[in-house]
Motif scaffolding. Structure first.
Motif, short mmCIF file in Angstrom:
data_model
loop_
_atom_site.label_atom_id
_atom_site.label_comp_id
_atom_site.label_asym_id
_atom_site.label_seq_id
_atom_site.Cartn_x
_atom_site.Cartn_y
_atom_site.Cartn_z
N ILE A 306 -2.41 -7.60 2.64
CA ILE A 306 -2.18 -6.36 2.22
C ILE A 306 -1.60 -6.62 0.58
O ILE A 306 -0.63 -7.19 0.65
CB ILE A 306 -1.13 -5.43 2.97
CG1 ILE A 306 -1.86 -5.12 4.27
CG2 ILE A 306 -1.11 -4.17 2.19
CD1 ILE A 306 -0.81 -4.30 5.32
N ILE A 307 -2.20 -5.93 -0.16
CA ILE A 307 -1.74 -5.91 -1.59
C ILE A 307 -1.48 -4.55 -1.99
O ILE A 307 -2.32 -3.74 -2.00
CB ILE A 307 -2.71 -6.60 -2.66
CG1 ILE A 307 -2.76 -7.94 -1.95
CG2 ILE A 307 -2.23 -6.75 -4.18
CD1 ILE A 307 -4.02 -8.99 -2.85
N VAL A 308 -0.45 -4.46 -2.83
CA VAL A 308 0.05 -2.93 -3.30
C VAL A 308 0.26 -3.07 -4.72
O VAL A 308 1.25 -3.93 -4.98
CB VAL A 308 1.11 -2.40 -2.36
CG1 VAL A 308 1.70 -1.09 -3.30
CG2 VAL A 308 1.01 -2.11 -1.11
N ASP A 309 -0.62 -2.63 -5.65
CA ASP A 309 -0.51 -2.76 -6.78
C ASP A 309 -0.10 -1.46 -7.76
O ASP A 309 -0.86 -0.66 -7.99
CB ASP A 309 -1.84 -3.13 -7.40
CG ASP A 309 -1.84 -3.61 -8.95
OD1 ASP A 309 -0.79 -3.83 -9.86
OD2 ASP A 309 -2.78 -3.86 -9.57
N TYR A 310 1.21 -1.03 -7.76
CA TYR A 310 2.40 -1.96 -7.32
C TYR A 310 3.31 -1.04 -6.50
O TYR A 310 3.35 0.04 -6.78
CB TYR A 310 2.96 -2.85 -8.22
CG TYR A 310 3.51 -2.47 -9.68
CD1 TYR A 310 4.85 -1.92 -9.87
CD2 TYR A 310 2.67 -2.27 -10.57
CE1 TYR A 310 5.28 -1.51 -10.89
CE2 TYR A 310 3.05 -1.48 -11.77
CZ TYR A 310 4.55 -1.15 -11.97
OH TYR A 310 4.77 -0.57 -13.11
N GLY A 311 4.43 -1.50 -5.83
CA GLY A 311 5.38 -0.70 -5.06
C GLY A 311 6.12 0.21 -5.60
O GLY A 311 6.32 1.13 -5.20
N ASP A 312 6.31 -0.07 -6.94
CA ASP A 312 7.29 0.86 -7.64
C ASP A 312 6.64 2.30 -8.13
O ASP A 312 7.12 3.36 -8.24
CB ASP A 312 7.70 0.37 -9.13
CG ASP A 312 8.55 -0.85 -9.03
OD1 ASP A 312 8.66 -1.54 -7.80
OD2 ASP A 312 9.38 -1.37 -9.92
N LEU A 313 5.31 2.22 -7.90
CA LEU A 313 4.45 3.54 -8.06
C LEU A 313 4.32 4.32 -6.92
O LEU A 313 3.56 5.19 -6.99
CB LEU A 313 3.30 3.06 -8.84
CG LEU A 313 3.44 2.36 -10.07
CD1 LEU A 313 2.00 1.89 -10.71
CD2 LEU A 313 4.00 3.08 -10.99
N LEU A 314 4.62 4.03 -5.76
CA LEU A 314 4.53 4.51 -4.63
C LEU A 314 5.44 5.91 -4.59
O LEU A 314 6.74 5.76 -5.29
CB LEU A 314 4.90 3.65 -3.27
CG LEU A 314 3.71 2.97 -2.82
CD1 LEU A 314 4.17 1.97 -1.84
CD2 LEU A 314 2.63 3.52 -2.30
N LYS A 315 5.23 6.88 -3.91
CA LYS A 315 6.37 8.03 -3.83
C LYS A 315 6.92 7.64 -2.57
O LYS A 315 6.51 7.54 -1.40
CB LYS A 315 5.23 9.19 -3.80
CG LYS A 315 6.15 10.57 -3.42
CD LYS A 315 5.44 11.86 -3.62
CE LYS A 315 4.58 12.04 -2.47
NZ LYS A 315 3.71 13.14 -2.29
N PRO A 316 8.35 7.97 -2.56
CA PRO A 316 9.30 7.84 -1.58
C PRO A 316 9.01 8.92 -0.36
O PRO A 316 8.64 10.06 -0.69
CB PRO A 316 10.59 7.80 -2.11
CG PRO A 316 10.73 8.71 -3.46
CD PRO A 316 9.04 8.24 -3.93
#
Length: 451
Positions: A306-316
């Motif tokens: 799994i690659i998440v580009d990138y984690g800081d841009l996810l909504k909590p």
């Protein structure tokens, strides 16, 4: 007058019983809890009775729950006179089927809950039958004790890790199933690559190429025959797809459209599969990703990376006033997804301003939430000055590594025009009279200032 009704697990079906026997072998704490209230005859099938009985005989005799290796030895060395050849073959066939994951799937938590509930009721019914007989003798204290003892049986016995009983667990092989980064030097210190349930983080300033590094990691996994799901929260899925095209084929990004037939002929032979899922920035949560992965699993798409580009841009999922707390929670949840789906997770994080022109980027330069560093299993930074970008050079600094050494620097070749990234031997870095490279000198000074 009460009469004990003879019951078995038969009403739950054969798949339920086979999964229950599997759980008794694989989960020592559950086996101990259930063992207080289990009657082997609750299993309808004779081979499952014998299978489970072997587990509890070993557990009682050696005061240690058998590992899979020990259990295999029990099956191999069993006396031919102990049971019939037909039953022996049925037990072994079941074990092979179980070990290869070919038994019917039944939700394990459901099986545990129903098995415990069923066995508790049988024990309570048995106690009540004894109590009826004692009522004639007015043995009220004894009746009370029998009922209370029955109610206590089968309660959660997990008081912690039992140093003696769980001895075998300390010596079982841990299968990380690492997936290569495509860089031999990095794989060597990672013991083969990033493993199941592990979180890897790429740290870099804006414009250095975090997304390209993630595309490289995904492309190398695909070439090794693994299935990759790449979540993009900043760039379009087509843009990410083009980067994979270039990385997999070596064709420059600006030549892809004119050579698209050549690109297709090359990528159609790749052994692994790639899915790219685009979400608008700050619109998706870790639950969004988890639900998407669950749908893929239901459609028999096995996710290997799994690659998440990138984690800081996810909504909590739950907002906090402190941004650092939100980011820390997101990274913890990403690691949890890797554990749940038994595969490595790669993501990236942006540095603060101190990392923009740094020759070596340490964890102190990680943006907003230093606590993200505690969650990750492997962290490396990518630093490239203006001169580096002109010369296609740069450095990777191993900031954290749970599986090996860290604090070391590797020179890299990085050509952004075709997503070509190579890690070079450390010998190519110039050293001072103390044998330290320039990045190592800087890192040493930073450490000394921090003391």
């Amino acid at each position: 007058m009460l009469e004990q009704e003879i019951k078995t697990f038969g009403s739950f079906g054969k798949p339920f019983q086979e999964v229950l026997a599997k759980l008794i072998l694989e989960d020592s704490k559950f086996a101990t809890q259930l063992g207080e209230i289990l009657d082997i005859n609750f299993f309808e099938l004779r081979y499952l009775q014998d299978f489970v009985n072997k587990i509890y005989v070993h557990k009682k005799g050696y005061e240690v729950h058998p590992s899979k290796g020990t259990f295999e030895s029990i099956l191999k060395n069993e006396s031919k006179d102990a049971i019939s050849e037909t039953l022996r073959k049925q037990v072994r066939d079941y074990y092979v089927k179980m070990a290869s994951g070919r038994i019917d799937e039944v939700d394990e938590e459901y099986v545990k809950s129903k098995a415990l509930d069923f066995c508790k009721k049988q024990k309570l019914q048995e106690a009540m039958l004894k109590s009826v007989k004692l009522m004639k003798e007015s043995s009220f204290d004894e009746i009370s004790k029998i009922i209370n003892d029955a109610l206590k049986l089968g309660l959660d016995t997990d008081f912690g890790y039992n140093f003696l009983e769980d001895f075998e667990k300390r010596y079982e092989l841990k299968y990380r199933n690492p997936i290569s980064t495509g860089w031999l030097e990095i794989d060597d210190i990672l013991r083969g690559g990033l493993g199941n349930g592990e979180l890897g983080v790429v740290i870099a300033p804006t414009g250095v190429g975090k997304s390209m590094v993630l595309a490289h990691l995904g492309a190398k996994a695909i070439l090794a025959g693994h299935n990759v799901v790449h979540y993009t929260l900043e760039l379009q899925d087509i843009t990410i797809g083009n980067r994979y095209d270039s990385c997999l084929t070596g064709i420059r990004l600006n030549e892809l459209y004119s050579r698209k037939d050549e690109v297709y002929e090359k990528i159609k032979e790749t052994p692994g599969k790639l899915l790219i899922k685009e979400y608008p920035t700050k619109s998706a949560t870790t639950n969004t990703i988890r639900n998407h992965l669950e749908k893929l699993r239901q459609r028999d798409f096995k996710v290997d990376t799994i690659i998440v580009d990138y984690g800081d841009l996810l909504k909590p999922i739950l907002y906090s006033k402190e941004k650092r707390e939100n980011l820390e929670t997101i990274y913890k949840e990403l690691r949890g997804i890797g554990q749940e789906f038994e595969c490595p997770v790669w993501t990236a994080s942006q540095t603060n301003r101190s990392g923009i022109n740094a020759e070596v980027i340490t964890m102190e330069a990680i943006s907003e939430a230093f606590s993200k560093c505690f969650v990750a299993d492997f962290i490396f930074s990518v630093s490239r000055t203006g001169t580096d970008k002109v010369n296609n050079t740069g450095r990777i600094f191993i900031a954290k590594n749970r599986n090996g050494i860290d604090g070391i620097v590797f020179p890299i070749f990085m050509d952004a025009s075709n997503v070509d990234i190579k890690v070079l031997p450390q010998s190519e870095l110039p050293k001072d009279e103390n044998g330290l490279t320039k990045p190592q000198q800087i890192y040493k000074l930073q450490r000394e200032k921090g003391k």
